[in-house]
Design a protein around this motif. Sequence first.
Motif, PDB file in Angstrom:
ATOM      1  N   TRP A 196       1.497  -6.585  -6.634  1.00 37.22           N
ATOM      2  CA  TRP A 196       1.656  -5.802  -5.405  1.00 37.22           C
ATOM      3  C   TRP A 196       1.271  -6.632  -4.191  1.00 37.22           C
ATOM      4  N   GLN A 197       1.818  -7.831  -4.109  1.00 37.61           N
ATOM      5  CA  GLN A 197       1.440  -8.773  -3.068  1.00 37.61           C
ATOM      6  C   GLN A 197       2.668  -9.164  -2.248  1.00 37.61           C
ATOM      7  N   VAL A 210       0.842  -1.193   0.000  1.00 35.27           N
ATOM      8  CA  VAL A 210       0.000   0.000   0.000  1.00 35.27           C
ATOM      9  C   VAL A 210       0.876   1.241   0.000  1.00 35.27           C
ATOM     10  N   LEU A 211       0.312   2.321  -0.492  1.00 36.86           N
ATOM     11  CA  LEU A 211       0.967   3.620  -0.467  1.00 36.86           C
ATOM     12  C   LEU A 211       0.473   4.361   0.765  1.00 36.86           C
ATOM     13  N   THR A 212       1.406   4.761   1.615  1.00 37.60           N
ATOM     14  CA  THR A 212       1.066   5.610   2.748  1.00 37.60           C
ATOM     15  C   THR A 212       1.045   7.020   2.196  1.00 37.60           C
ATOM     16  N   ALA A 213      -0.152   7.552   2.027  1.00 35.18           N
ATOM     17  CA  ALA A 213      -0.341   8.807   1.303  1.00 35.18           C
ATOM     18  C   ALA A 213       0.149   9.999   2.104  1.00 35.18           C
ATOM     19  N   CYS A 271       7.821 -12.150   1.738  1.00 35.35           N
ATOM     20  CA  CYS A 271       8.571 -11.446   0.698  1.00 35.35           C
ATOM     21  C   CYS A 271       7.567 -10.680  -0.146  1.00 35.35           C
ATOM     22  N   CYS A 272       7.902  -9.436  -0.457  1.00 36.10           N
ATOM     23  CA  CYS A 272       7.007  -8.585  -1.242  1.00 36.10           C
ATOM     24  C   CYS A 272       7.561  -8.427  -2.652  1.00 36.10           C
ATOM     25  N   SER A 273       6.686  -8.076  -3.565  1.00 37.22           N
ATOM     26  CA  SER A 273       7.047  -7.950  -4.974  1.00 37.22           C
ATOM     27  C   SER A 273       7.929  -6.734  -5.246  1.00 37.22           C
ATOM     28  N   ILE A 274       8.046  -5.830  -4.275  1.00 39.64           N
ATOM     29  CA  ILE A 274       8.852  -4.624  -4.431  1.00 39.64           C
ATOM     30  C   ILE A 274       9.451  -4.299  -3.068  1.00 39.64           C
ATOM     31  N   ALA A 275      10.621  -3.685  -3.058  1.00 35.60           N
ATOM     32  CA  ALA A 275      11.285  -3.349  -1.795  1.00 35.60           C
ATOM     33  C   ALA A 275      10.465  -2.330  -1.007  1.00 35.60           C
TER      34      ALA A 275
END
Length: 100
Positions: A56-57, A29-32, A66-70
């Motif tokens: 984005w999982q 998620v994006l912390t806005a 493990c996430c798909s992006i750092a």
Amino acid sequence: MLTRAGNACTRRACLGEQQCCNRCEGRVVLTASASGPLSYPMPPHLPLGAPPDTRWQCVGDETGQCCSIALDGQPVVVQATLRRGPGEILMLDEAQVCSP
């Protein structure tokens, strides 16, 4: 900043050598921290895509995921379409994540 949210795990009883037999998953998620005028209040976290979108999982077991992006706490620039997802939550669709 990108973070992980919505962690959910299966609840099987793991025995013997199968100490970590459960599957856990969450969403990136994006912390806005939007700047400029907004026409409506934004939630504190905006999911990037919705299941079954696995880009984005975060997946793993009880010991970690493990996430798909750092998710290293660095600021990011996200270009996406803001839309209402399942349950009327706001989400970012067709997201592209870049460094500033």
